[in-house]
Design a protein around this motif. Structure first.
Motif, short mmCIF file in Angstrom:
data_model
loop_
_atom_site.label_atom_id
_atom_site.label_comp_id
_atom_site.label_asym_id
_atom_site.label_seq_id
_atom_site.Cartn_x
_atom_site.Cartn_y
_atom_site.Cartn_z
N UNK A 66 53.63 79.89 -10.27
CA UNK A 66 54.84 79.72 -9.77
C UNK A 66 55.45 78.00 -9.11
N UNK A 67 54.38 78.39 -8.19
CA UNK A 67 54.44 77.43 -7.37
C UNK A 67 53.21 76.18 -7.43
N UNK A 68 52.32 76.29 -8.58
CA UNK A 68 52.32 75.28 -9.43
C UNK A 68 52.72 74.35 -10.33
N UNK A 69 53.83 75.12 -10.90
CA UNK A 69 54.61 74.50 -11.80
C UNK A 69 56.09 74.12 -11.18
N UNK A 70 56.26 74.25 -10.16
CA UNK A 70 57.28 73.82 -8.89
C UNK A 70 56.79 72.55 -8.75
N UNK A 71 55.43 72.43 -8.28
CA UNK A 71 54.75 71.03 -7.99
C UNK A 71 54.92 70.60 -8.21
N UNK A 72 54.61 70.42 -9.82
CA UNK A 72 54.70 69.71 -10.65
C UNK A 72 56.13 69.26 -11.15
N UNK A 73 57.16 70.04 -11.06
CA UNK A 73 58.29 69.46 -11.22
C UNK A 73 58.94 70.07 -12.60
N UNK A 74 57.90 71.01 -12.71
CA UNK A 74 58.28 71.82 -13.89
C UNK A 74 59.83 72.50 -13.93
N UNK A 75 60.24 73.62 -12.51
CA UNK A 75 60.90 74.40 -12.11
C UNK A 75 60.98 74.52 -11.18
N UNK A 76 62.44 75.21 -11.17
CA UNK A 76 62.79 74.82 -9.99
C UNK A 76 63.69 76.35 -9.29
N UNK A 77 64.55 76.43 -8.35
CA UNK A 77 64.53 77.92 -7.90
C UNK A 77 66.09 78.16 -7.48
N UNK A 78 66.56 78.40 -7.90
CA UNK A 78 67.93 79.03 -6.74
C UNK A 78 67.93 80.61 -6.62
N UNK A 79 68.25 80.45 -5.31
CA UNK A 79 69.11 81.51 -4.77
C UNK A 79 70.09 82.85 -4.95
N UNK A 80 69.81 83.87 -5.13
CA UNK A 80 70.51 84.47 -5.91
C UNK A 80 70.39 86.05 -4.96
#
Length: 116
Positions: A66-80
């Motif tokens: 997930x860290x890799x995908x975030x670094x590539x700009x492909x996934x985002x997070x939402x705090x719930x």
């Protein structure tokens, strides 16, 4: 009427920026777990514990992907509350993944043999 085009869509020699963007996307897809993760998120957002179980990997392993995908700009997070939900950055990415899978399936011998 004036139109604008970006270096990513012009029909001339690709720019270094366009090549870097595609290389980053290729890096994200170069690992089967990351590819499975992207395909999973294509259908709906997910939580790390659920995604780890779905993919059959440890939470630590999933966290690294997930860290890799975030670094590539492909996934985002939402705090719930105390949980973090992951989703594809844009719905267009989900469509692009489907199109890419269909294109590869059309020419890949394993796909033609029903291994998808």
């Amino acid at each position: 009427m004036a139109t604008t085009t970006s270096a990513l869509t012009e029909n001339r020699a690709p720019s270094d920026a366009a090549a870097r963007v595609l290389a980053r996307f290729g890096h994200a897809l170069s690992d089967a777990t990351r590819a499975r993760l992207l395909l999973s998120l294509r259908s709906s957002p997910g939580y790390p514990a659920d995604l780890a179980e779905e993919l059959g990997v440890s939470r630590q392993n999933l966290s690294n992907h997930l860290a890799c995908l975030r670094g590539c700009g492909l996934v985002v997070t939402a705090q719930e509350g105390r949980r973090v939900r992951y989703a594809l950055t844009d719905a267009a990415l989900g469509h692009a993944l489907g199109d890419l899978l269909a294109a590869v399936a059309a020419v890949d011998p394993l796909a033609k043999e029903g291994h998808l």
